[in-house]
Design a protein around this motif. Structure first.
Motif, PDB file in Angstrom:
ATOM      1  N   GLY A 149     -12.100  96.133 167.364  1.00 14.43           N
ATOM      2  CA  GLY A 149     -10.753  96.914 167.081  1.00 14.43           C
ATOM      3  C   GLY A 149      -9.627  97.238 168.025  1.00 14.43           C
ATOM      4  N   CYS A 150      -8.720  97.674 167.704  1.00  7.31           N
ATOM      5  CA  CYS A 150      -7.578  97.721 168.717  1.00  7.31           C
ATOM      6  C   CYS A 150      -7.013  98.770 168.565  1.00  7.31           C
ATOM      7  CB  CYS A 150      -6.379  96.800 168.542  1.00  7.31           C
ATOM      8  SG  CYS A 150      -5.043  96.648 169.623  1.00  7.31           S
ATOM      9  N   THR A 151      -6.603  99.529 169.728  1.00  3.99           N
ATOM     10  CA  THR A 151      -5.758 100.937 169.606  1.00  3.99           C
ATOM     11  C   THR A 151      -4.630 100.555 169.268  1.00  3.99           C
ATOM     12  OG1 THR A 151      -5.222 100.420 171.954  1.00  3.99           O
ATOM     13  CG2 THR A 151      -7.355 101.903 171.655  1.00  3.99           C
ATOM     14  N   MET A 152      -3.997  99.333 169.083  1.00  2.00           N
ATOM     15  CA  MET A 152      -2.596  99.333 168.784  1.00  2.00           C
ATOM     16  C   MET A 152      -2.351  98.895 167.262  1.00  2.00           C
ATOM     17  SD  MET A 152      -0.955  98.136 172.401  1.00  2.00           S
ATOM     18  CE  MET A 152      -2.322  97.534 172.908  1.00  2.00           C
ATOM     19  N   GLU A 153      -3.639  97.686 167.061  1.00  2.00           N
ATOM     20  CA  GLU A 153      -3.375  97.186 165.604  1.00  2.00           C
ATOM     21  C   GLU A 153      -4.563  97.842 164.623  1.00  2.00           C
ATOM     22  OE1 GLU A 153      -4.026  92.811 165.590  1.00  2.00           O
ATOM     23  OE2 GLU A 153      -2.122  92.641 166.897  1.00  2.00           O
ATOM     24  N   GLY A 154      -5.301  98.539 165.166  1.00  2.00           N
ATOM     25  CA  GLY A 154      -6.443  99.124 164.296  1.00  2.00           C
ATOM     26  C   GLY A 154      -7.571  97.968 164.083  1.00  2.00           C
ATOM     27  N   VAL A 155      -7.696  97.774 162.704  1.00  2.00           N
ATOM     28  CA  VAL A 155      -8.949  97.070 162.500  1.00  2.00           C
ATOM     29  C   VAL A 155      -8.513  95.529 162.773  1.00  2.00           C
ATOM     30  CG1 VAL A 155     -10.286  96.136 160.477  1.00  2.00           C
ATOM     31  CG2 VAL A 155      -9.676  98.254 160.588  1.00  2.00           C
ATOM     32  N   VAL A 156      -9.505  94.861 163.350  1.00  2.00           N
ATOM     33  CA  VAL A 156      -9.359  93.363 163.828  1.00  2.00           C
ATOM     34  C   VAL A 156     -10.515  92.656 162.867  1.00  2.00           C
ATOM     35  CG1 VAL A 156      -9.746  91.607 165.304  1.00  2.00           C
ATOM     36  CG2 VAL A 156      -8.744  93.484 166.214  1.00  2.00           C
ATOM     37  N   PRO A 157      -9.815  91.641 161.947  1.00  2.00           N
ATOM     38  CA  PRO A 157     -10.790  91.185 160.862  1.00  2.00           C
ATOM     39  C   PRO A 157     -11.901  90.190 161.903  1.00  2.00           C
ATOM     40  CG  PRO A 157      -8.372  90.742 160.380  1.00  2.00           C
ATOM     41  CD  PRO A 157      -8.413  91.490 161.889  1.00  2.00           C
ATOM     42  N   GLU A 158     -12.845  90.297 161.127  1.00  2.00           N
ATOM     43  CA  GLU A 158     -14.028  89.714 161.834  1.00  2.00           C
ATOM     44  C   GLU A 158     -14.114  88.316 161.646  1.00  2.00           C
ATOM     45  OE1 GLU A 158     -17.806  91.345 160.483  1.00  2.00           O
ATOM     46  OE2 GLU A 158     -17.581  93.279 161.090  1.00  2.00           O
ATOM     47  N   ASP A 159     -13.298  87.851 160.576  1.00  2.00           N
ATOM     48  CA  ASP A 159     -13.311  86.281 160.561  1.00  2.00           C
ATOM     49  C   ASP A 159     -12.272  86.035 161.837  1.00  2.00           C
ATOM     50  OD1 ASP A 159     -14.925  86.221 158.289  1.00  2.00           O
ATOM     51  OD2 ASP A 159     -13.341  86.042 156.598  1.00  2.00           O
TER      52      ASP A 159
END
Length: 308
Positions: A149-159
């Motif tokens: 996860g990223c403080t700027m983008e939020g959720v980072v897709p696992e794929d």
């Protein structure tokens, strides 16, 4: 599950990179030596970045040279690009890690590179290392930063993380590492991600993880990683550290707490706790007033505690 766990100390790099006060090179050497005497067998001593960007890291080449004199110590360093990798090789690092942010926004903030540009950097490093005699090639790890996860983008897709893991291996990395740069990870997520990366690139291509304790789940996440077969856990003495470009993501796993947990559970780390506390005192003396964290240093070891 392995009965032996390698605790990789990242304090001299990740621990110090967010601290404005410059720790003197003699004090850094004394600290690294004390960590080595305590039984640490892999230490990330610094990063090969421009000194005007991170003045704290200006002495990394000298520290690599010093650490190379400690027998049996794997000397690691972070590199952001080909120039950094060339400097690390010249200095004699045994292992180099390149941070590859799964969040492109974080990548642009952290290393000022898009994903495509970072892939080109990794490919250039891989090609450069292949020109060296095999005995002189450092181990190259692609660190999948912001994987959870990223403080700027939020959720980072696992794929997306899986795709990038495969790309890094194909670009020349010997292995990849999962990094919870922002302290977002939870144990269920750690287990799931490890299984997916192992399925994509092979269990031998992911053996270590870098975790932060920002939300108090660092040790729980470490144990989940060990349950899934990982054998190297990054930690920072006193819990120092955090990414300057991930707001609020302070606090690596505390080396002292991790070692206690592992030894109490019967894992072997090869680390002497009293000697580890001596290293902590050297760190405290070198950075007076700098907060150091850890529950075990505060509470002390249980009565009659014996390491495995």
């Amino acid at each position: 599950m392995s009965t032996s766990i390698l605790v990789s100390e990242v304090g001299p790099r990740d621990g110090l990179q967010s601290i404005e006060r410059i720790m003197g090179t003699p004090e850094k050497k004394a600290w690294i030596h004390a960590l080595f005497k305590a039984g640490l067998r892999e230490i990330e001593v610094g990063s090969f970045v421009p000194s005007h960007v991170l003045p704290q890291m200006a002495d990394t080449a000298e520290l690599v040279g010093f650490a190379r004199t400690l027998p049996g110590l794997a000397v690691a360093a972070l590199v952001p690009n080909l120039k950094g990798a060339q400097a690390a090789v010249k200095a004699g690092a045994h292992k180099i890690s390149i941070p590859f942010s799964c969040s492109e926004t974080h990548s642009l903030k952290n290393v000022r590179r898009t994903h495509e540009q970072m892939i080109q950097e990794v490919q250039a490093i891989g090609a450069f290392l292949k020109t060296l005699p095999e005995a002189e090639r450092p181990h190259l790890e692609g660190s999948l930063s912001t994987a959870f996860g990223c403080t700027m983008e939020g959720v980072v897709p696992e794929d997306k993380v899986m795709d990038l893991a495969q790309i890094l291996i194909e670009a020349g990395c010997d292995e990849v590492g999962l990094s919870d740069t922002t302290g977002y990870a939870n144990p269920a997520q750690v287990r799931r991600m490890i299984r997916k990366v192992h399925a994509r690139v092979g269990a031998d291509r992911l053996t270590g993880i870098h975790l932060h304790n920002t939300r108090g789940l660092g040790l729980a996440n470490a144990l989940a990683a060990i349950d899934e077969g990982l054998t190297t856990i990054d930690a920072s003495q006193g819990g120092l550290g955090g990414c300057p470009f991930a707001p609020g993501a302070s606090g690596n796993i505390v080396t002292e707490d991790l070692v206690f947990m592992l030894e109490a559970m019967g894992f072997s780390t090869g680390i002497d706790y009293d000697a580890l506390m001596h290293a902590r005192q050297l760190l405290s003396d070198a950075l007076p007033g700098e907060p150091l964290y850890g529950m075990v240093p505060l509470a002390g070891l249980p009565k009659n505690f014996k390491a495995s």
